[in-house]
Structures are given as structure tokens and as C-alpha cells.
Scaffold this motif. Structure first.
Motif, mmCIF file in Angstrom:
data_model
loop_
_atom_site.group_PDB
_atom_site.id
_atom_site.type_symbol
_atom_site.label_atom_id
_atom_site.label_comp_id
_atom_site.label_asym_id
_atom_site.label_seq_id
_atom_site.Cartn_x
_atom_site.Cartn_y
_atom_site.Cartn_z
ATOM 1 N N LEU A 111 25.596 52.786 6.908
ATOM 2 C CA LEU A 111 25.238 51.513 7.871
ATOM 3 C C LEU A 111 26.281 51.393 8.205
ATOM 4 C CD1 LEU A 111 21.630 50.427 6.147
ATOM 5 C CD2 LEU A 111 22.231 52.320 7.961
ATOM 6 N N GLU A 112 27.320 50.982 7.757
ATOM 7 C CA GLU A 112 28.108 50.184 7.746
ATOM 8 C C GLU A 112 28.940 50.809 8.915
ATOM 9 O OE1 GLU A 112 30.386 49.021 4.076
ATOM 10 O OE2 GLU A 112 29.483 47.115 3.748
ATOM 11 N N GLN A 113 29.439 52.305 8.270
ATOM 12 C CA GLN A 113 30.611 53.151 9.354
ATOM 13 C C GLN A 113 29.258 53.936 10.678
ATOM 14 O OE1 GLN A 113 30.310 57.605 7.873
ATOM 15 N NE2 GLN A 113 32.098 57.410 7.830
ATOM 16 N N LEU A 114 28.034 53.325 10.422
ATOM 17 C CA LEU A 114 27.483 53.478 12.206
ATOM 18 C C LEU A 114 28.632 53.021 13.080
ATOM 19 C CD1 LEU A 114 25.914 56.191 12.063
ATOM 20 C CD2 LEU A 114 23.588 54.758 12.340
ATOM 21 N N ILE A 115 27.851 51.557 12.776
ATOM 22 C CA ILE A 115 28.241 50.105 13.070
ATOM 23 C C ILE A 115 29.607 50.270 13.081
ATOM 24 C CG2 ILE A 115 28.070 47.833 13.338
ATOM 25 C CD1 ILE A 115 25.453 47.692 11.924
ATOM 26 N N ASP A 116 30.505 50.132 12.750
ATOM 27 C CA ASP A 116 32.201 50.480 12.943
ATOM 28 C C ASP A 116 32.461 51.525 13.402
ATOM 29 O OD1 ASP A 116 32.388 48.144 11.331
ATOM 30 O OD2 ASP A 116 32.374 49.386 9.613
ATOM 31 N N GLN A 117 31.977 52.694 13.964
ATOM 32 C CA GLN A 117 32.517 54.174 15.063
ATOM 33 C C GLN A 117 31.558 53.356 16.080
ATOM 34 O OE1 GLN A 117 31.150 57.267 12.620
ATOM 35 N NE2 GLN A 117 32.352 57.957 11.258
ATOM 36 N N HIS A 118 30.322 52.802 16.153
ATOM 37 C CA HIS A 118 29.948 52.873 17.305
ATOM 38 C C HIS A 118 30.657 51.688 17.834
ATOM 39 C CE1 HIS A 118 27.570 52.149 20.951
ATOM 40 N NE2 HIS A 118 27.193 51.401 20.992
ATOM 41 N N VAL A 119 30.647 50.624 17.748
ATOM 42 C CA VAL A 119 32.183 49.362 18.076
ATOM 43 C C VAL A 119 33.165 49.782 18.566
ATOM 44 C CG1 VAL A 119 32.456 46.970 17.655
ATOM 45 C CG2 VAL A 119 30.235 47.365 16.915
ATOM 46 N N SER A 120 33.717 50.588 17.101
ATOM 47 C CA SER A 120 34.851 50.308 17.972
ATOM 48 C C SER A 120 35.246 51.858 19.403
ATOM 49 C CB SER A 120 35.881 51.425 17.174
ATOM 50 O OG SER A 120 35.397 53.396 16.898
ATOM 51 N N GLY A 121 33.986 52.247 19.936
ATOM 52 C CA GLY A 121 34.390 53.286 20.763
ATOM 53 C C GLY A 121 34.374 54.365 20.275
ATOM 54 N N ALA A 122 34.291 54.090 18.967
ATOM 55 C CA ALA A 122 34.375 56.069 18.876
ATOM 56 C C ALA A 122 33.614 56.912 18.280
ATOM 57 C CB ALA A 122 35.260 56.417 16.690
ATOM 58 N N ARG A 123 32.523 56.665 18.426
ATOM 59 C CA ARG A 123 31.008 57.349 18.715
ATOM 60 C C ARG A 123 30.386 56.385 19.544
ATOM 61 N NH1 ARG A 123 31.019 61.560 14.423
ATOM 62 N NH2 ARG A 123 29.346 62.441 15.639
ATOM 63 N N ASP A 124 29.419 56.822 19.690
ATOM 64 C CA ASP A 124 27.782 56.172 20.384
ATOM 65 C C ASP A 124 26.422 56.618 19.829
ATOM 66 O OD1 ASP A 124 26.295 54.924 21.955
ATOM 67 O OD2 ASP A 124 26.313 56.417 23.841
ATOM 68 N N HIS A 125 26.334 55.892 18.887
ATOM 69 C CA HIS A 125 25.942 55.642 17.956
ATOM 70 C C HIS A 125 24.853 54.398 18.215
ATOM 71 C CE1 HIS A 125 27.801 57.929 15.047
ATOM 72 N NE2 HIS A 125 28.414 57.974 14.824
ATOM 73 N N SER A 126 23.857 54.437 20.118
ATOM 74 C CA SER A 126 22.875 53.964 19.814
ATOM 75 C C SER A 126 21.907 53.807 20.616
ATOM 76 C CB SER A 126 23.279 52.847 21.570
ATOM 77 O OG SER A 126 23.826 54.200 22.211
ATOM 78 N N PRO A 127 21.009 55.237 20.211
ATOM 79 C CA PRO A 127 20.228 55.609 19.787
ATOM 80 C C PRO A 127 19.823 55.678 18.241
ATOM 81 C CG PRO A 127 21.215 57.103 21.183
ATOM 82 C CD PRO A 127 22.622 56.395 20.964
ATOM 83 N N ALA A 128 20.458 55.757 17.793
ATOM 84 C CA ALA A 128 20.650 55.598 15.918
ATOM 85 C C ALA A 128 20.387 53.777 16.171
ATOM 86 C CB ALA A 128 21.439 55.729 14.989
ATOM 87 N N LEU A 129 21.029 53.265 15.943
ATOM 88 C CA LEU A 129 21.438 51.735 15.712
ATOM 89 C C LEU A 129 20.512 51.267 16.893
ATOM 90 C CD1 LEU A 129 25.565 51.242 16.310
ATOM 91 C CD2 LEU A 129 23.742 50.823 14.215
ATOM 92 N N TRP A 130 19.792 51.714 17.708
ATOM 93 C CA TRP A 130 18.530 50.721 18.274
ATOM 94 C C TRP A 130 17.181 51.278 17.523
ATOM 95 C CZ3 TRP A 130 17.790 47.770 22.293
ATOM 96 C CH2 TRP A 130 16.676 47.671 22.722
ATOM 97 N N SER A 131 17.335 52.338 16.761
ATOM 98 C CA SER A 131 16.215 52.613 16.147
ATOM 99 C C SER A 131 16.066 51.998 14.416
ATOM 100 C CB SER A 131 16.842 54.077 15.495
ATOM 101 O OG SER A 131 17.251 54.289 15.187
#
Length: 637
Positions: free
Chosen positions: A598-618
Motif C-alpha cells: 500500500l505504501e509503495q503504491l501511494i509513493d510511486q503515484h505521488v512521485s509521478g513514477a507511476r499512475d496508480h489512480s484507479p487502484a488508489l481510488w478503489s
């Protein structure tokens, strides 16, 4: 449009608790603020909340036949009720009202379970026949109207339009269904027939459930219809376009019957614009239309809606809303009861709110993308299928599966084979390939995200299994038609229609869906696939058919969709809330997820490295569901 509720003693005729039934019914007040009704007799209770649309003075429910041996509680509209009324009157049935509800009880008397095959419209109902000691539950062909049901350990069956009514029953077990959780994090919603609770199911579209006193267990629902995909006689393109207009106009016409103000959603997309064009040709008065716009042009399509409104001189209402509309986040859990991760629920709620200021009934363009192949993902799937089909799966899976593992980048290969994703796609069968294209969290990400304990609880179940079940029953093997069929069985009722039903009924607004008129759906399904999607152009025939009615710019522009900037929100104004909820105690206590992931998912998204917005919204919406569960404990018995 209404809300229905019922209690039924499957095993023995115990008395029904009237206060409990009324409390369950009251949770759906928003679905029918005009009137409420309850009928109780030994072993069965039916309740109803009414939003008056037709026969305002005498359509109260539950509604009976002549001798009061048959009674129904019903949510929906049967558009061919005038014709059925005449036929039933000719057969000797006496009518006391002029509403479509009464058609149901007489149709049951005349045709029994086959009555649903005669109905043209959207419906969910519960019907009690005292003489036959039978409770009959039914849902419309496409799943426009919802119906939840569950059997308690003591043999009492509950049913209702929304899950919140069942949750008002103190005896309802609230154990979460692990398979529903797996489905939710794959699809973004809980597909039929499951609900988020083990004890509750959704009656699938085009199914009925027949129950009788004395049964020891719950029978399986029975299907009464399916999308046929039966090839039509050969039509040239011009003839097919002309017939499509005729059929769409007829579907719109029958949905304009109402004794209350009626209008339409006008997003500026092809489907809603086509519906408004047909309405304008059928009404001597200006069509009432509404749309919402955003200040950010990247998300705003309202100028196309304005273009249609000016062309057809509609009574148009446009409201600009803030793209950063966070006020509704907490409201979504109340609306949907289950976790629901389609972020377009936010603007859908706002456009329903706007429409209700002027009308009680609104026509929408929903269903066009599924039935006329409008989604861009169909193009990607067909491209993959062209690569997969020449090579047998038994060869593709080991060869390309191994390449996908060994070569994250394949610069030595031809361009089409350079991406790891391409090798993975070639290693899959058609259904698995499509699933990976629609999943909001792919298999590898879900496996990483879920805790080891939860993965064991799934006992090998994977969300793709649901698509495989539907594919095994599909009446077509054509690559495009097959994935349309899968969407009609899952995404359309589970996401699109659920989103609109809850958002509209939250405002006591009835939404009618002409493109889901079942005779039109049957006809469209039989069209050659290349009339639905040709080259890169989705909804090909509809666009050709609408050329005399809508501008070329509107028909052939790139679709934006009804979206909000979730990815930007999570890197900006919602970042703190995201961390607080996804990494908070509720999610931790659920024991479903691996915290490091979970922490990795958020960190990657916030840094701009990946777009995990659908997963984070879910995940955010799942926490909202847990919060609602936490703050609304089961009521005392």
C-alpha cells in the motif's frame, strides 16, 4: 420509479414484523418520496415507496388483482402497458387503474412466469400469489433496475431495491464475501450475482426467482432472455442506418409517456445527442435538456451539448461545477452501499441533481458504447486478437509467457514485439486478454496488494473466472461480439446502470434508457460487427445514421468521457486524505492488504513514477465502505 422491499418465510408461515418491514422500507424513502405502502399476511410482507410518474391519483402500491389474491410491489416502467392492457381486458381481466403496475398482476394471472417475456421496459418486482402460495421475483432484461435478496439462517428471505434496506434487518449476517472483494479490486464494482456480503445476492438481469412456502433451501434463479447475437438478413449500410434511426425513434417515443415533467441528459456525446435529436422530432414543445460543464477544458464537453441544444431549440440548462468537487466523497458510501470505484459517479450525481430541478423523468444515452462498440478498449483488444489468432494457445502460452518473463524490453524484436506487455498479451487466451484490459488492478498487482491470509481465503478464485463463466454461455464466438457480450453481462449492469440508478434515485429522478430497449438491443446484436466498429471508428453505424441530425465535428471528435482528475487530486489536494485512509486503522484492521505494498503504491503515484489512480481510488472507496459499516452497526432485534 420506486423502491421495493419484502419479507418472505420460506420454511414456515411465521408472522411478519410490520415495524421491521416499515423500517426497511423507510431506508429507501429517497427512491419514492410521494407515497408509501405495506401489505402483510401470514408469512409474507411487501412494502413500497412511490415516485409518481403515471396515473398519479390511483397507482398506489402494493397493488392487487380483482379478488386481492395477487399483489405486487414494483419498481420500473413497462412501456407497452397500453397494448397489454387491451389484450388482457379482451381476455376478461378487469382493470381499476390506468397505470402499468396493474398490468403485472393480470399478466401473471394470464401467463404465469412467462409474463416477463411480454414486458417491454425496465423493472424489478416482487409478486405474491396467495392461491399458488408463490412469491415471484423478477428483473428486467438488461438490469436497469436493481434487486437484492438474501436468505437468513432462520429461513426468512429478504429482498429490496437497495442493499441498505436489507442492512436494516437485525438478522442479516454482515460477513464480507472474499470473492466479491477480489472482483471489486479487479473490476471496480461487485458484479452480479454477488454482493459484498456472503448472505446477499443480486438477481441477475433477465432472471426470475420463484419461491414457495415449505421449501427448505433457496432455488437457483432462472434466465428468461439473453442477447441473441443472431445474424440478421444481409442489409446494405444505407438501409441499416435508416432502420437504426426508425428503431431508435420508436424506443424514444414509448419512453416519453409521463404525467410529470420530462427531459433528457445532454452530455454532448454521440449517444445522448442522438436521443435528444429523436426527442425533438417527436415533441411539439422544446425538449428540456441539462448538462454540466467544468472550467478546465480538458474535462469539459458542454460546448457540444450547447451546439445540440441550439440546433434543436431545447430548453437547456447548463451548470458549471468545480472540477475539484470533493464534497461528495463521503456521500458515495451512502449512495452505493457496496464499494464502488467509478469516479464518474461524482459528476453523474451532480447532473442528476441539476436535472431534478426541472424534470422528474430524464432520458439518457447509456448503453450505446456496449451495444454499438464505442469503447476504445475494443480496438486494443481486436489488435491483440489479430496477433493471437494465427498461433495456437498451446504454443503461444509457453513461448510468449517465457519471453515476457525474460525480456522486460525486447529491442532486438520487430516493433510490435518490443514491449513486455505485448508478450504477456500473446500468452493469454481471448477472455484473459480482455480481462487484463479492463481490470483496474491487474493480477500481479492484486496478488502483491492482498495479504497472504486473504489470498488463502480466496482458495484459488480469480476475478477472470467470472468472465469465463459468461463466455462459456455466449451465443457468439466473434471477437468483437464476445467482448461486447461480456460487458453487457458485467460492466453495463454492475457499473454503468448501478451508477445512474443510485445517483438519480438519490434525487427522486427517474432515468429511462432508450438505447437499452430490448427489441432494439436484439436487432443491433445481429448486425455485422463491421457495422458497429470499422477500422478505428466505434459506433460506426450510429454515427453514419446520425449524420443528417448532428454535426460532423460532434460525431467524429475524440471522446473525452465523463471523468474527473483523480490522478492529480492524489498528488495534490487529496494526498493527505489518501494516506490517512489507505494507511489508516480501518484498512489495517480488515487484514486484507499488505501494508508495504500500500505504501509503495501511494509513493510511486505521488512521485509521478507511476499512475496508480484507479487502484488508489478503489482503496479510498473501500475504506469509505468500511467506515459506513463501522458507523452503521446492525440494528437491535
Amino acid at each position: 420509479m420506486c423502491g421495493i422491499t419484502g419479507l418472505f418465510e420460506l420454511r414456515e408461515r411465521r408472522p411478519i414484523n410490520r415495524a421491521l418491514l416499515e423500517a426497511m422500507n423507510q431506508t429507501q424513502f429517497h427512491r419514492g418520496p410521494d407515497e408509501g405502502g405495506v401489505h402483510i399476511e401470514p408469512g409474507v410482507g411487501l412494502a413500497h415507496r412511490r415516485l409518481s410518474i403515471i396515473d398519479l391519483s390511483s397507482g398506489q402500491q402494493p397493488l392487487f388483482n380483482e379478488d386481492e389474491s395477487v399483489v405486487v410491489t414494483y419498481n420500473g416502467e413497462i412501456y407497452n402497458f397500453p397494448e397489454l392492457t387491451q389484450e388482457l381486458q379482451a381476455a376478461g381481466h378487469r382493470f381499476r387503474t390506468h397505470c402499468d403496475t396493474e398490468v403485472i398482476v393480470h399478466a401473471w394471472e394470464e401467463w404465469g412466469e412467462a409474463c416477463v417475456e411480454r414486458f417491454r421496459g425496465m423493472f424489478a418486482f416482487g409478486l405474491w400469489d396467495r392461491n399458488r402460495q408463490t412469491l415471484f421475483l423478477a428483473r428486467d432484461r438488461l438490469g436497469i433496475k436493481p434487486l437484492y435478496y438474501g436468505l437468513l439462517p432462520d429461513g426468512q428471505l429478504l429482498f429490496a431495491s437497495e442493499l441498505k434496506a436489507l442492512m436494516a434487518h437485525p438478522g442479516l449476517p454482515r460477513d464480507l464475501d472474499p470473492r466479491a472483494i477480489e472482483d471489486y479490486f479487479a473490476y471496480g464494482y461487485v458484479p452480479e450475482p454477488r454482493s459484498i456480503f456472503r448472505a446477499v445476492h443480486k438477481l441477475p438481469p433477465a432472471h426470475v426467482l420463484t419461491l414457495r412456502h415449505g421449501q427448505r433451501s433457496l432455488p437457483a434463479p432462472r434466465a428468461y432472455w439473453d442477447v441473441p447475437f443472431a445474424a440478421l438478413p444481409t442489409l446494405d449500410e444505407a438501409t441499416a442506418a435508416e432502420e437504426l434511426v426508425t428503431r431508435l425513434r420508436e424506443a424514444v417515443r414509448v419512453r416519453q409517456i409521463a404525467e410529470v415533467p420530462l427531459g433528457a441528459f445532454l452530455s454532448g456525446g454521440v449517444d445522448s445527442s442522438a436521443v435528444v435529436a429523436m426527442m425533438a422530432g417527436l415533441s411539439p414543445d422544446p425538449v428540456r435538456t441539462c448538462s454540466i460543464g467544468f472550467a478546465d477544458s480538458a474535462y469539459d464537453e458542454s460546448r457540444y451539448a450547447q451546439q445540440v441544444a441550439e440546433r434543436y431549440h431545447t430548453d437547456h440548462d447548463r451548470q458549471q461545477v468545480d472540477i475539484d468537487d470533493f464534497a461528495l466523497l463521503d456521500r458515495l458510501g451512502e449512495l452505493y452501499d457496496e464499494p464502488f470505484a467509478d469516479s464518474s459517479a461524482l459528476p453523474t450525481y451532480r447532473v442528476c441533481e441539476l436535472a431534478r430541478r426541472k424534470v422528474v423523468v430524464a432520458l439518457s444515452g447509456d448503453g450505446g458504447d456496449e451495444h454499438l462498440a464505442g469503447y476504445r478498449r475494443y480496438r486494443h483488444h481486436l489488435a491483440e486478437e489479430r496477433l493471437r489468432r494465427p498461433i495456437p494457445l498451446g504454443l503461444r502460452r509457453p513461448v510468449f509467457g517465457t519471453l515476457a518473463k525474460l525480456y522486460p524490453k525486447a529491442d532486438w524484436a520487430p516493433r510490435v514485439f518490443r514491449a513486455k506487455a505485448t508478450f504477456q498479451a500473446l500468452a493469454r487466451d481471448s477472455v484473459e486478454g480482455y480481462f487484463q484490459g479492463v481490470a483496474i488492478l491487474r493480477d500481479d498487482l492484486r496478488a502483491k496488494l492482498f495479504s497472504p491470509a486473504f489470498r488463502r481465503e480466496l482458495q484459488g478464485y480469480q476475478a477472470v473466472d467470472l468472465l469465463r463463466e459468461h463466455a462459456a454461455r455466449a451465443p457468439t464466438t466473434d471477437p468483437l461480439s464476445l467482448v461486447q457480450y461480456l460487458d453487457i453481462k458485467t460492466y453495463l449492469p454492475g457499473d454503468i446502470l448501478t451508477k445512474v440508478d443510485r445517483a438519480s434515485m438519490a434525487h427522486a429522478l427517474e432515468v429511462r434508457v432508450p438505447i437499452l430497449d430490448h427489441p432494439l438491443v436484439e436487432w443491433i446484436s445481429g448486425l455485422p460487427p463491421d457495422l458497429k466498429r470499422r477500422g478505428g471508428e466505434g459506433k460506426y453505424l450510429l454515427k453514419k445514421a446520425m449524420e443528417p441530425y448532428l454535426s460532423h465535428e460532434l460525431l467524429y471528435r475524440r471522446k473525452k468521457g465523463f471523468s474527473v482528475p483523480v490522478a492529480e487530486w492524489f498528488r495534490g489536494p487529496l494526498q493527505a486524505r489518501l494516506r490517512e485512509q489507505v494507511l489508516g486503522q480501518r484498512i489495517a484492521d480488515a487484514d486484507l492488504f499488505d501494508r508495504d505494498s500500500l505504501e509503495q503504491l501511494i509513493d510511486q503515484h505521488v512521485s509521478g513514477a507511476r499512475d496508480h489512480s484507479p487502484a488508489l481510488w478503489s482503496l479510498l472507496m473501500f475504506d469509505g465502505f468500511l467506515q459506513r459499516l463501522e458507523t452503521s452497526p446492525a440494528p437491535a432485534a
